[in-house]
Design an enzyme around this catalytic site. Structure first.
Site, PDB file in Angstrom:
ATOM      1  N   GLU A 159     -40.853 -52.095  44.360  1.00 27.32           N
ATOM      2  CA  GLU A 159     -41.349 -51.654  45.651  1.00 27.32           C
ATOM      3  C   GLU A 159     -40.819 -52.267  46.609  1.00 27.32           C
ATOM      4  O   GLU A 159     -40.251 -52.060  47.605  1.00 27.32           O
ATOM      5  CB  GLU A 159     -42.760 -51.278  45.924  1.00 27.32           C
ATOM      6  CG  GLU A 159     -43.409 -50.136  45.187  1.00 27.32           C
ATOM      7  CD  GLU A 159     -43.481 -50.368  43.714  1.00 27.32           C
ATOM      8  OE1 GLU A 159     -43.348 -51.604  43.304  1.00 27.32           O
ATOM      9  OE2 GLU A 159     -43.815 -49.243  43.012  1.00 27.32           O
TER      10      GLU A 159
ATOM     11  N   HIS B 128     -54.753 -44.428  42.325  1.00 26.64           N
ATOM     12  CA  HIS B 128     -54.126 -43.165  42.732  1.00 26.64           C
ATOM     13  C   HIS B 128     -54.698 -42.539  44.036  1.00 26.64           C
ATOM     14  O   HIS B 128     -54.381 -41.244  44.152  1.00 26.64           O
ATOM     15  CB  HIS B 128     -53.728 -42.356  41.875  1.00 26.64           C
ATOM     16  CG  HIS B 128     -52.931 -42.932  40.531  1.00 26.64           C
ATOM     17  ND1 HIS B 128     -53.702 -43.857  39.656  1.00 26.64           N
ATOM     18  CD2 HIS B 128     -51.510 -42.901  40.459  1.00 26.64           C
ATOM     19  CE1 HIS B 128     -52.567 -44.242  38.879  1.00 26.64           C
ATOM     20  NE2 HIS B 128     -51.537 -43.839  39.122  1.00 26.64           N
TER      21      HIS B 128
END
Lengths: 453, 369
Positions: free
Chosen positions: B126, B196
């Site tokens: 990322e 999540h």
């Protein structure tokens, strides 16, 4: 993947492909293996086929248990053109640059050196808040800058002022940034040495450098890689060069940058200035492998190690890397070995962690400026008289710019609030107005005379 | 992480199996059938369902932007990305797994349509994705980065806060990365658990120089995403993942913009102001109708839409009218964005306002001598 296996079989190579392999791949039209469509990865093989079929590596089997020994006793060799006395070792490697160009190398390096001395002193006298010198690394800046096109985009760390110097960034603007005065293109927002110049394609230096902040440098490989990708898409015939020290190479961002550059096939030169120290941390505490150059092949990146104090070696390597990076859309890694003669910054006293003798050795026996001067003198392009004149002249130029910079006011305080966003949001405008009101009432407590009205 | 995403995909696919549309076979191993049975069977499940739920409330079909099509939220995102790549030849989309269409199918079809140099996978990193995106944007090209889940944005936090947000300011406007947009699935989805389901908008709210946007519906998502992509500042666009399939409404096919930093009063009221963003807007709407029905309380419902820079005026105006404020968000309470809203409203919405005193400015902290 099937293509690679086929190529390997054809060429009988068991340790990767080498030059021939790459040529074969090019002819077959396969550029990068990482971006192959999933369907192309399906191979038809039977269980009778004993060769490895793993998608993750192209290699042969081995039935002997053996760890690969990292080679740090005799690492990647260091390319050089001149010896320590400035004499060309192998004439075929002499770039045979014209006198004018080599003199520009010399003058850029020495002018930088002079500016460093004066600005370092000015910090000691309280005139600027902070400074970082480039002593000993001038060769890495100038050799590489000279090998690039003027439009190649430069992402620096903070010890690359020589690149700007070579690109004729005026002394006035170096000073303006250090003083944070009204002429500073950066509007007085950053600490000294955080230069930037859009015209000269030198992206503004970032990274918090105050010594209390442990975060350390922001290696910028990520953005540099993205810029290179965009340049490739735009068919710009442009390379991006990203400078960083061996310390910054430990950051996760460096790993990310290398990997992205390789997988996304970016025309970028990663230029590592390995100067032996990251503030006080010697290389023995920074890494255990064979420096930074050895990491390149791990990412699939063409890599070389050069003598950073040999401006011609730096020049040759950068020139060739640039040519191939643009022609082949792949990254190159150059590790320039050098030595940081000065302290990390004005907030550092390096006698706390290294001996004066060590520093003196580099200053006296292996300095990029002296080596180039010997070369110039042996060619009859420079002599002691010119040296004396140039020293006087460059000192005068720097002092003039310095005195002028000191006299200028700082930027108007309302500039605190602009450029946070492209347009100023309502809240910021309110805050700007609030500061203005505050200064109207309490202005006497602030050095408003030093700031532009 | 990728496995969890794949599982999430399959579970979501099953819930919405009746929704129609094209289904590309997801490659890779299948999961045992029993694992994939929808949780709707059985009374216990039904009870559990009622405790935590929301009902997506579509907005009326927009008439001012031309022809519309029924789209769910991920399709609205695809449409916005499609429009962007069509209009802007410099625009590229990249991130983990975007090439085959993305784990939430937001980029389906785009690689085939626009080519592999414009829609491509990156390595799993990322900080690299965002750093790379910043670099593209610095050259003036449009970079649309996808972070696979907002929960994984943290490795990129340094790049976002120290680089992207400050690029323009620290360079004195010589350089900027305004053409960068970062998209990430956001918020609770029911089964997402710790990694999540996060809503990290509050971390970024503290960072001047970026914009943070959260849509409540497909129509809002497309218009806001297009505005983010075209905005000259780096933007983070959080997409409520539970709405990817659950939210369906008529969305214009052509591009259109919904302005940033403008909250929307979606229901007028007189007794209390309710503020929310993303999925929670639908919960709050339901609360508003329950309050009306059961307590006779008239609620004014505001969708904040842009977290920073946020629309202080609209919220304050509403609270001055109603005299009461309730802010609701999925993110943890302490330090959540509701605290910023409530403290600003308290100081600004006073009828007799004092000026000055303890301001802390929304700037990056420049060096002043």
């Amino acid at each position: 993947m099937a293509v690679v296996t086929a190529a390997a079989r054809v060429l009988g190579s068991s340790r990767g492909l080498g030059q021939d392999g790459l040529l074969l791949l090019r002819r077959l039209g396969v550029r990068g293996l990482a971006i192959s469509h999933p369907q192309r990865q399906q191979q038809h093989f039977s269980s009778l086929d004993d060769k490895p079929q793993f998608p993750g590596a192209s290699a042969e089997f081995i039935d002997k248990l053996e760890f690969i020994q990292p080679n740090v006793i005799s690492g990647i060799p260091i390319y050089r053109v001149m010896d320590r006395q400035g004499q060309i070792i192998n004439p075929s490697e002499d770039p045979n640059l014209p006198q004018e160009k080599v003199l520009k190398f010399y003058k850029s390096m020495t002018l930088l050196n002079t500016m460093d001395r004066i600005l370092y002193e000015s910090q000691r006298q309280g005139r600027i808040s902070f400074y970082m010198t480039n002593y000993g690394e001038e060769g890495t800046h100038v050799g590489s800058a000279a090998a690039l096109d003027n439009t190649d985009l430069v992402f620096g760390q903070y010890r690359e002022a020589g690149v700007l110097m070579y690109r004729d960034y005026p002394l006035e603007l170096f000073m303006a940034q250090c003083y944070g005065n009204v002429s500073d293109l950066g509007k007085g927002r950053q600490m000294p040495v955080h230069y930037g110049c859009k015209e000269r394609h030198f992206v503004t230096i970032s990274s918090p450098l105050a010594t209390q902040i442990p975060q350390g440098e922001d290696a910028l490989p990520g953005p540099a890689v993205g810029a290179a990708y965009a340049a490739k898409r735009a068919n710009a015939n442009r390379v991006v060069i990203c400078y960083f020290g061996e310390g910054a190479a430990s950051e996760g961002d460096a790993h990310a940058g290398f990997n992205f550059a390789a997988t996304l096939e970016c025309p970028i030169i990663f230029f590592c200035r390995n100067n032996g120290y990251a503030i006080s941390t010697p290389t023995s505490e920074q890494y255990r492998g064979d420096g930074i150059a050895a990491r390149g092949p791990g990412y699939g990146i063409m890599s070389i190690r050069v003598d950073g104090n040999d401006v011609f070696a730096v020049y040759n390597a950068t020139k060739e890397a640039r040519r191939r990076a643009v022609a082949e859309n792949q990254p190159f890694l150059i590790e320039a070995m050098t030595y940081r003669i000065g302290h990390h910054s004005t907030s550092d006293d390096s006698s706390a962690y290294r001996s004066v003798d060590e520093v003196n050795y580099w200053d006296k026996q292996d300095h990029p400026i002296s080596r180039l001067r010997h070369y110039l003198q042996s060619r009859g392009w420079w002599d002691d008289e010119q040296e004396k004149d140039w020293r006087k002249q460059s000192r005068k130029k720097v002092m003039e710019a310095f005195e002028q910079a000191e006299r200028k006011p700082k930027p108007n305080f309302s500039l605190l609030f602009s450029d946070v966003y492209q347009e100023m949001p309502a809240q910021l405008r309110k805050q700007q107005e609030s500061l203005a009101r505050h200064l109207q009432t309490y202005g006497e407590h602030y050095p408003l005379d030093h700031f532009e009205k | 992480m990728a496995v969890a995403a794949a599982i999430a995909c399959r579970l979501l696919r099953l819930h919405a199996a009746g929704a129609g549309g094209h289904w590309r076979r997801l490659r890779g191993a299948g999961l045992p059938r029993g694992f994939l049975q929808p949780a709707s069977a059985g009374e216990d499940a039904a009870q559990w369902r009622r405790v935590a739920h929301f009902t997506f409330q579509p907005d009326p079909e927009p008439l001012e932007y031309g022809q519309t099509q029924k789209m769910n939220l991920f399709q609205a995102v695809t449409s916005a990305l499609d429009n962007s790549l069509a209009k802007d030849p410099t625009a590229v989309i990249f991130g983990e797994d975007v090439a085959f269409g993305g784990v939430f199918r937001c980029t389906v079809g785009l690689r085939d349509k626009y080519g592999k140099d414009r829609v491509f996978n990156t390595p799993l990193c990322e900080q690299g994705i965002v750093g790379f995106g910043i670099g593209i944007a610095v050259t003036g090209a449009t970079a649309i980065a996808e972070i696979q889940f907002a929960d994984y944005i943290f490795p990129a936090f340094d790049q976002i806060v120290n680089e992207a947000a400050k690029y323009r300011y620290r360079s004195g406007d010589l350089f900027n990365c305004g053409s960068l947009t970062i998209r990430a699935p956001w918020g609770c989805v029911g089964h997402g658990a710790v990694y999540h389901s996060q809503s990290p908008e509050a971390f970024f709210a503290h960072c001047p120089g970026i914009k943070v946007v959260v849509p409540r519906s497909p129509f809002q998502a497309k218009g806001l995403l297009l505005s983010c992509i075209e905005d000259k500042n780096p933007c983070i666009f959080f997409e409520p993942k539970i709405l990817y399939r659950a939210a369906v409404e008529q969305v214009p096919v052509e591009p259109y913009n919904i302005p940033l930093s403008q909250a929307e009063v979606i229901q007028e009221g007189s007794d209390v102001t309710l503020v929310a963003w993303g999925t929670q807007v639908h919960v709050i709407r339901e609360v508003a109708s329950m309050a009306q029905e059961k307590l006779g309380v008239s609620c004014e419902v505001i969708d904040l839409r842009t977290i920073i820079p946020w629309d202080v005026d609209t919220v304050c105006k509403s609270v001055i009218k109603t005299g009461r404020l309730l802010v609701s968000h999925e993110a943890p309470l302490t330090g959540g964005f509701a605290s910023e809203i409530s403290s600003t409203v308290q100081s600004e919405a006073k009828l007799e306002k004092e000026t000055g005193s303890s301001d802390s400015w929304l700037i990056c902290g420049p060096l002043t001598r």
